[in-house]
Design a protein around this motif. Structure first.
Motif, PDB file in Angstrom:
ATOM      1  N   LYS A  96      12.438  45.775 -11.426  1.00  0.00           N
ATOM      2  CA  LYS A  96      11.549  44.727 -10.904  1.00  0.00           C
ATOM      3  C   LYS A  96      12.315  43.598 -10.239  1.00  0.00           C
ATOM      4  CE  LYS A  96       9.396  41.870 -13.630  1.00  0.00           C
ATOM      5  NZ  LYS A  96       8.535  41.323 -14.717  1.00  0.00           N
ATOM      6  N   HIS A  97      13.600  43.466 -10.558  1.00  0.00           N
ATOM      7  CA  HIS A  97      14.432  42.424  -9.955  1.00  0.00           C
ATOM      8  C   HIS A  97      15.333  42.975  -8.852  1.00  0.00           C
ATOM      9  CE1 HIS A  97      13.114  39.551 -12.967  1.00  0.00           C
ATOM     10  NE2 HIS A  97      13.401  40.431 -13.911  1.00  0.00           N
ATOM     11  N   GLY A  98      15.183  44.257  -8.534  1.00  0.00           N
ATOM     12  CA  GLY A  98      15.943  44.856  -7.446  1.00  0.00           C
ATOM     13  C   GLY A  98      17.106  45.719  -7.883  1.00  0.00           C
ATOM     14  N   GLY A  99      17.325  45.800  -9.188  1.00  0.00           N
ATOM     15  CA  GLY A  99      18.417  46.622  -9.695  1.00  0.00           C
ATOM     16  C   GLY A  99      18.000  48.060  -9.903  1.00  0.00           C
ATOM     17  N   GLY A 100      18.917  48.843 -10.442  1.00  0.00           N
ATOM     18  CA  GLY A 100      18.648  50.239 -10.752  1.00  0.00           C
ATOM     19  C   GLY A 100      19.675  50.725 -11.751  1.00  0.00           C
ATOM     20  N   VAL A 101      19.426  51.901 -12.301  1.00  0.00           N
ATOM     21  CA  VAL A 101      20.345  52.499 -13.269  1.00  0.00           C
ATOM     22  C   VAL A 101      20.875  53.795 -12.663  1.00  0.00           C
ATOM     23  CG1 VAL A 101      20.660  53.282 -15.639  1.00  0.00           C
ATOM     24  CG2 VAL A 101      18.948  51.522 -15.129  1.00  0.00           C
ATOM     25  N   HIS A 102      22.198  53.944 -12.655  1.00  0.00           N
ATOM     26  CA  HIS A 102      22.834  55.047 -11.945  1.00  0.00           C
ATOM     27  C   HIS A 102      23.780  55.820 -12.862  1.00  0.00           C
ATOM     28  CE1 HIS A 102      21.493  53.039  -8.210  1.00  0.00           C
ATOM     29  NE2 HIS A 102      21.810  51.931  -8.864  1.00  0.00           N
ATOM     30  N   VAL A 103      23.755  57.134 -12.730  1.00  0.00           N
ATOM     31  CA  VAL A 103      24.651  58.021 -13.465  1.00  0.00           C
ATOM     32  C   VAL A 103      25.262  58.991 -12.469  1.00  0.00           C
ATOM     33  CG1 VAL A 103      24.875  59.682 -15.344  1.00  0.00           C
ATOM     34  CG2 VAL A 103      23.194  57.854 -15.515  1.00  0.00           C
ATOM     35  N   PHE A 104      26.586  59.105 -12.463  1.00  0.00           N
ATOM     36  CA  PHE A 104      27.273  59.950 -11.487  1.00  0.00           C
ATOM     37  C   PHE A 104      27.966  61.157 -12.114  1.00  0.00           C
ATOM     38  CE2 PHE A 104      27.847  55.606  -9.386  1.00  0.00           C
ATOM     39  CZ  PHE A 104      26.705  55.748  -8.603  1.00  0.00           C
ATOM     40  N   ILE A 105      27.870  61.298 -13.423  1.00  0.00           N
ATOM     41  CA  ILE A 105      28.675  62.284 -14.143  1.00  0.00           C
ATOM     42  C   ILE A 105      28.456  63.714 -13.647  1.00  0.00           C
ATOM     43  CG2 ILE A 105      26.999  62.645 -16.004  1.00  0.00           C
ATOM     44  CD1 ILE A 105      30.734  62.260 -16.642  1.00  0.00           C
ATOM     45  N   SER A 106      27.260  64.012 -13.140  1.00  0.00           N
ATOM     46  CA  SER A 106      26.959  65.385 -12.692  1.00  0.00           C
ATOM     47  C   SER A 106      26.876  65.514 -11.184  1.00  0.00           C
ATOM     48  CB  SER A 106      25.647  65.862 -13.328  1.00  0.00           C
ATOM     49  OG  SER A 106      25.762  65.928 -14.731  1.00  0.00           O
ATOM     50  N   ASP A 107      27.294  64.479 -10.464  1.00  0.00           N
ATOM     51  CA  ASP A 107      27.282  64.571  -8.996  1.00  0.00           C
ATOM     52  C   ASP A 107      28.291  65.620  -8.530  1.00  0.00           C
ATOM     53  OD1 ASP A 107      25.476  62.552  -9.153  1.00  0.00           O
ATOM     54  OD2 ASP A 107      26.617  61.106  -7.971  1.00  0.00           O
ATOM     55  N   PRO A 108      27.941  66.423  -7.540  1.00  0.00           N
ATOM     56  CA  PRO A 108      28.857  67.474  -7.071  1.00  0.00           C
ATOM     57  C   PRO A 108      30.226  66.945  -6.650  1.00  0.00           C
ATOM     58  CG  PRO A 108      26.661  67.827  -6.186  1.00  0.00           C
ATOM     59  CD  PRO A 108      26.629  66.487  -6.867  1.00  0.00           C
ATOM     60  N   ASP A 109      30.258  65.783  -5.973  1.00  0.00           N
ATOM     61  CA  ASP A 109      31.547  65.254  -5.533  1.00  0.00           C
ATOM     62  C   ASP A 109      32.401  64.811  -6.714  1.00  0.00           C
ATOM     63  OD1 ASP A 109      29.722  63.189  -6.016  1.00  0.00           O
ATOM     64  OD2 ASP A 109      30.717  61.825  -4.624  1.00  0.00           O
ATOM     65  N   VAL A 110      31.754  64.324  -7.773  1.00  0.00           N
ATOM     66  CA  VAL A 110      32.477  63.932  -8.984  1.00  0.00           C
ATOM     67  C   VAL A 110      33.059  65.159  -9.672  1.00  0.00           C
ATOM     68  CG1 VAL A 110      32.205  62.994 -11.325  1.00  0.00           C
ATOM     69  CG2 VAL A 110      31.210  61.788  -9.361  1.00  0.00           C
ATOM     70  N   MET A 111      32.256  66.198  -9.805  1.00  0.00           N
ATOM     71  CA  MET A 111      32.740  67.420 -10.453  1.00  0.00           C
ATOM     72  C   MET A 111      33.878  68.053  -9.658  1.00  0.00           C
ATOM     73  SD  MET A 111      29.287  69.178 -12.029  1.00  0.00           S
ATOM     74  CE  MET A 111      28.343  69.226 -10.517  1.00  0.00           C
TER      75      MET A 111
END
Length: 215
Positions: A96-111
């Protein structure tokens, strides 16, 4: 014993159950030196874990609550080390304030990068996070390697988080990573010892967002 009739469920509304639980926590927690707002975080951690020892082991940087509330109200982003945090956090109070929650652990580029460097996805996901976020809240409840990498990046001036919630659970490197976090002069919430986990990290983050809601 007739098990069909021995147990009678507590028939009250969910918010009443939470209130009863918090009253029980208050009556059993005992003496402490937490500030009023720090204790609100402690309450939710104990509520999520039913572990008073864990609650007493929490450590707060003196600016942790203020920094976390400010970050949420300013719409800063939240990085989480695992999907379990994403599933448990009350995202609406952050979004509601413009933020977000992000998780990158399973992103293809990370793997792919973790495989190339023969290292953990948790380490690579932290590196990806600092490239995308300016400041922000880092919520780490599962991977000590993620917290240790974040600490290294902070020391080298490459990461400047608004708040670090570092509560990884485990036997290998978990206590040590939290000890190192507590030595830094950055806003943090952590604890002493092996206990922690995604559930209590979610509880701490939700407590901060509730304080932001009331600010």
């Amino acid at each position: 014993m007739d098990f069909k009739t021995a147990f009678k469920p507590l028939t009250v509304q969910p918010q009443e159950i939470e209130g009863i639980s918090f009253n029980m926590i208050d009556s059993e927690f005992g003496e402490h030196t937490f500030t009023e707002n720090q204790y609100k975080v402690v309450q939710r951690v104990v509520h999520a874990s039913a572990d008073f020892e864990l609650g007493h082991s929490l450590l707060f940087h003196e600016k942790a609550i203020e920094a976390g509330v400010k970050a949420i109200l300013n719409g800063e982003q939240v990085y989480a080390d695992v999907q379990m945090i994403l599933g448990g956090v009350s995202k609406g109070r952050i979004e509601k304030h413009g933020g977000g929650v992000h998780v990158f652990i399973s992103d293809p580029d990370v793997m792919e990068e973790a495989k190339r460097l023969n290292t953990t996805r948790a380490i690579i996901s932290v590196r990806k996070a600092i490239q995308q976020f300016d400041g922000g809240i880092y919520a780490i409840g599962n991977a000590p390697t993620a917290l240790l990498e974040l600490i290294r990046l902070i020391k080298e001036g490459m990461a400047k988080p608004s708040l670090v919630i570092g509560l990884p659970v485990g036997f290998v490197s978990a206590p040590e990573s939290k000890e190192e976090l507590a030595k830094l002069d950055v806003p943090f919430i952590t604890n002493v010892g092996r206990k922690g986990g995604s559930t209590v990290t979610v509880a701490a983050l939700n407590a901060i967002s509730l304080l932001a809601e009331k600010a």
